[in-house]
Design a protein around this motif. Sequence first.
Motif, PDB file in Angstrom:
ATOM      1  N   PHE A 137       0.558  -0.962  -0.473  1.00  0.00           N
ATOM      2  CA  PHE A 137       0.522   0.199   0.036  1.00  0.00           C
ATOM      3  C   PHE A 137       0.965   1.087  -0.273  1.00  0.00           C
ATOM      4  O   PHE A 137       0.580   2.611  -0.809  1.00  0.00           O
ATOM      5  CB  PHE A 137      -0.744   0.054   1.222  1.00  0.00           C
ATOM      6  CG  PHE A 137      -2.324  -0.395   0.708  1.00  0.00           C
ATOM      7  CD1 PHE A 137      -2.986  -1.505   0.463  1.00  0.00           C
ATOM      8  CD2 PHE A 137      -3.367   0.382   0.728  1.00  0.00           C
ATOM      9  CE1 PHE A 137      -3.626  -2.020   0.117  1.00  0.00           C
ATOM     10  CE2 PHE A 137      -4.753   0.063   0.998  1.00  0.00           C
ATOM     11  CZ  PHE A 137      -4.666  -1.113   0.026  1.00  0.00           C
ATOM     12  N   ALA A 138       2.048   1.526   0.498  1.00  0.00           N
ATOM     13  CA  ALA A 138       2.762   2.135   1.042  1.00  0.00           C
ATOM     14  C   ALA A 138       3.273   2.229  -0.319  1.00  0.00           C
ATOM     15  O   ALA A 138       3.626   3.857  -1.268  1.00  0.00           O
ATOM     16  CB  ALA A 138       3.544   2.123   2.197  1.00  0.00           C
ATOM     17  N   PHE A 139       4.042   1.412  -0.777  1.00  0.00           N
ATOM     18  CA  PHE A 139       4.334   1.546  -2.254  1.00  0.00           C
ATOM     19  C   PHE A 139       3.397   2.203  -3.373  1.00  0.00           C
ATOM     20  O   PHE A 139       3.798   3.356  -4.130  1.00  0.00           O
ATOM     21  CB  PHE A 139       5.368   0.333  -2.507  1.00  0.00           C
ATOM     22  CG  PHE A 139       6.044   0.624  -3.265  1.00  0.00           C
ATOM     23  CD1 PHE A 139       7.797   0.963  -3.608  1.00  0.00           C
ATOM     24  CD2 PHE A 139       6.465   0.330  -4.817  1.00  0.00           C
ATOM     25  CE1 PHE A 139       8.855   0.881  -4.269  1.00  0.00           C
ATOM     26  CE2 PHE A 139       6.797   0.354  -6.567  1.00  0.00           C
ATOM     27  CZ  PHE A 139       8.228   1.203  -5.706  1.00  0.00           C
ATOM     28  N   SER A 140       2.881   1.850  -3.704  1.00  0.00           N
ATOM     29  CA  SER A 140       1.822   2.164  -4.690  1.00  0.00           C
ATOM     30  C   SER A 140       1.628   3.776  -4.636  1.00  0.00           C
ATOM     31  O   SER A 140       0.979   4.285  -5.368  1.00  0.00           O
ATOM     32  CB  SER A 140       0.408   1.567  -4.947  1.00  0.00           C
ATOM     33  OG  SER A 140       0.371   0.343  -4.575  1.00  0.00           O
ATOM     34  N   PHE A 141       0.545   3.840  -2.687  1.00  0.00           N
ATOM     35  CA  PHE A 141       0.472   5.647  -3.115  1.00  0.00           C
ATOM     36  C   PHE A 141       1.647   6.057  -3.442  1.00  0.00           C
ATOM     37  O   PHE A 141       1.961   7.844  -3.381  1.00  0.00           O
ATOM     38  CB  PHE A 141      -0.235   5.465  -1.791  1.00  0.00           C
ATOM     39  CG  PHE A 141      -1.482   5.659  -1.326  1.00  0.00           C
ATOM     40  CD1 PHE A 141      -1.872   4.336  -1.389  1.00  0.00           C
ATOM     41  CD2 PHE A 141      -2.447   6.299  -1.244  1.00  0.00           C
ATOM     42  CE1 PHE A 141      -3.733   3.443  -1.440  1.00  0.00           C
ATOM     43  CE2 PHE A 141      -3.894   6.361  -1.245  1.00  0.00           C
ATOM     44  CZ  PHE A 141      -4.386   5.221  -1.270  1.00  0.00           C
ATOM     45  N   ALA A 142       2.909   5.580  -2.561  1.00  0.00           N
ATOM     46  CA  ALA A 142       4.363   7.165  -2.721  1.00  0.00           C
ATOM     47  C   ALA A 142       4.179   7.264  -4.071  1.00  0.00           C
ATOM     48  O   ALA A 142       4.534   8.675  -5.033  1.00  0.00           O
ATOM     49  CB  ALA A 142       5.557   5.724  -2.609  1.00  0.00           C
ATOM     50  N   PHE A 143       3.840   6.094  -5.032  1.00  0.00           N
ATOM     51  CA  PHE A 143       3.570   6.470  -6.290  1.00  0.00           C
ATOM     52  C   PHE A 143       2.781   6.982  -7.573  1.00  0.00           C
ATOM     53  O   PHE A 143       2.854   7.931  -8.262  1.00  0.00           O
ATOM     54  CB  PHE A 143       3.731   4.932  -7.574  1.00  0.00           C
ATOM     55  CG  PHE A 143       4.610   4.181  -7.862  1.00  0.00           C
ATOM     56  CD1 PHE A 143       5.979   4.233  -8.044  1.00  0.00           C
ATOM     57  CD2 PHE A 143       4.765   5.402  -9.647  1.00  0.00           C
ATOM     58  CE1 PHE A 143       7.294   3.871  -8.698  1.00  0.00           C
ATOM     59  CE2 PHE A 143       6.280   5.149 -10.038  1.00  0.00           C
ATOM     60  CZ  PHE A 143       7.412   4.595  -9.822  1.00  0.00           C
ATOM     61  N   LEU A 144       1.745   7.061  -6.763  1.00  0.00           N
ATOM     62  CA  LEU A 144       0.569   7.988  -7.329  1.00  0.00           C
ATOM     63  C   LEU A 144       0.891   8.417  -6.583  1.00  0.00           C
ATOM     64  O   LEU A 144       0.262  10.115  -6.856  1.00  0.00           O
ATOM     65  CB  LEU A 144      -1.154   7.213  -6.691  1.00  0.00           C
ATOM     66  CG  LEU A 144      -1.718   7.849  -6.400  1.00  0.00           C
ATOM     67  CD1 LEU A 144      -2.440   7.028  -8.226  1.00  0.00           C
ATOM     68  CD2 LEU A 144      -3.746   7.864  -6.062  1.00  0.00           C
ATOM     69  N   THR A 145       1.611   9.783  -5.638  1.00  0.00           N
ATOM     70  CA  THR A 145       2.056  10.930  -5.578  1.00  0.00           C
ATOM     71  C   THR A 145       3.036  11.765  -6.310  1.00  0.00           C
ATOM     72  O   THR A 145       2.242  12.823  -6.601  1.00  0.00           O
ATOM     73  CB  THR A 145       2.114  10.834  -3.891  1.00  0.00           C
ATOM     74  OG1 THR A 145       1.847  10.014  -3.433  1.00  0.00           O
ATOM     75  CG2 THR A 145       2.196  12.360  -3.225  1.00  0.00           C
ATOM     76  N   LEU A 146       3.463  10.302  -6.807  1.00  0.00           N
ATOM     77  CA  LEU A 146       4.974  11.831  -7.367  1.00  0.00           C
ATOM     78  C   LEU A 146       3.601  11.688  -8.349  1.00  0.00           C
ATOM     79  O   LEU A 146       4.753  12.482  -9.420  1.00  0.00           O
ATOM     80  CB  LEU A 146       5.718   9.593  -7.949  1.00  0.00           C
ATOM     81  CG  LEU A 146       6.808  10.377  -8.781  1.00  0.00           C
ATOM     82  CD1 LEU A 146       7.874  11.470  -8.268  1.00  0.00           C
ATOM     83  CD2 LEU A 146       7.772   9.735  -9.328  1.00  0.00           C
TER      84      LEU A 146
END
Lengths: 347, 261
Positions: A137-146
């Motif tokens: 989840f963290a990784f996906s949201f980090a990417f979404l943020t980017l």
Amino acid sequence: MDGIQKRKKNRCKYIWIAFGLLAVILLTLVLAVGIGAMQIGFGESLRILWLKLTGNALGDVKANAIAVVWEIRLPRVLCGFFVGMGLAVAGAVFQSLLGNPLADPYTLGVSTGAAFGATLAILLNILFALSLSTSTFAFSFAFLTLIIVLFIAKRSGGYTTNSLIIAGIIIGAIMSAGISFIKMTAGEDVSAIVFWIMGSLVSRQWSDVLLVMPVVLIAATIAYAFANDLNIMTLGDDVAQSLGVNTERIRLLYLITGSCLTAACVSVSGVIGFVGLIVPHLLRMWLTADNRVLIPLAGLLGGLLLMLADNATRLLSSGEIPVGVLTTLLGGPFFLFVFSKQPRRQL
Amino acid sequence: MSKKVLPMRLSAQHIDFYYGSRHILTDISIKVCAGEYLSLIGPNGSGKSTLFQILCGLKNPKKGTVFYDDEAVQKMSARHRAQCIAIVQQNAKQAMPFTCLESIILGLHPHQGRFDTISDAQYGRVRQLMELTDTWRLSEHPVTQLSGGERQRVALCRALVQEPKVLLLDEAMSELDIAARMQMSGLLKTLCADTGLTVMAIHHDLNLAYRFSDKIYALKDGRCAGFGAPEEVMTEELFRHVFSVKAEIFTNKGFFIQNTL
């Protein structure tokens, strides 16, 4: 000795420093997997690691020693190393890319995005008794943020330093508010979220190593390969372009590389402060601003420091202070001390 | 002044550039030969910097083409262009504390492969150019601690290390003192004569432009206001029309600005 001879000599020196760091890292690793509640000797740890790596049978070694070294301590130590490495490399990249020595891996809000993702996963797990993976989840949201940050920056005048930082701050603030909201919703179970955000490497497993290690190794290699283009980018876009650097492409490459590093690190460890700010900054002050030297050395030193800090928290405190708290608690004053010793350095 | 015929190096034909309805450059044609020193003069906002950015490929003209030898500059690869044309801008700043030597060595980039090391011959040339631009004594200083003049020397030296055939100087000597400006211009002039380097410079110091240039190109409001040898272009009429000042001309020496109109 003139400047050019000194430069040539320094190049050799940097290689020796890298080998020195590597030696200390390996030594620390073997020591770290041996020390703890269950003491395992240096030779014994080394033997377990060696036999495991070479795929040999471990006939006469006690099974619980193997489990402690290989299944419990080694993944945690490796996570510490690769997270430290990733954060330091990302810090070096963002500082050069944004032309600001005070930038760090978290400047673009990617980490807050990761924290939001993790928080959301923890909340959903609590509410619906699921077992969603916080790191995924963290990784996906980090990417979404980017992606959102890049999109906003692009629309408000291209990937310039200012538009990137402003977009990062805004998205970071929104995500932060989201985290606060989720914390409130979580009620009594809020401590799981708070601990995750503080940054810790407690009970990390091989699955975490397998998430962070490949990303960090690949991204750090890319960062190293294009390091001279990054050097030239610090001259400003016009000069860089007139030196033949495709600034748009290099900037995007480094934004993605740096954000992947940050995302991978934050996903497995939470938000560990200061490593990504201090390590590249100090190396730049002590050695050189040349990213071809800075990126590999920052990676090694960052990995070593976080590995040491994590072991310190593991051994010194029975209740286990989160390592993210320790790095900031020790790193901050140390940074101030070094900084005040360098009166003529500009920020 | 009938010198030997020099080959054409950089030329632009019928360049137009505008932002929306605001015209910056209108129908600009300019030619410069190998080994020539051309100065671009004009008041603030006359489009000088924009023209330079178009000439070196940083901006694309809305109309017209720029040619380097026979190649369209806007179609050259970034690397190839960097081997031919260099630009130095007025406030060149580097944010990170590179030493002057490291910063100047970055000028070798267009001539190097990704993992090439620097050869002794290249080091030798870097040293020679650093001595000529008086930056050798600064080689271990961080660029973040330089004065404005020193920073401009470093930027100039980096551009020379780049070994361009055409060097564009956008007020690149504005912070140098008068002696240093003369010395730098003299150095560039020597390089023009010896190596066939073409220099195009934007000067606010008009006496310097008059003295060192083979040709002068005057811009006003984005249009050509004169192009030719300094003594032909820099007339009392030009000073009145382009710069709105009254000037007294001393042929082959310079001029004295008396007052504004």
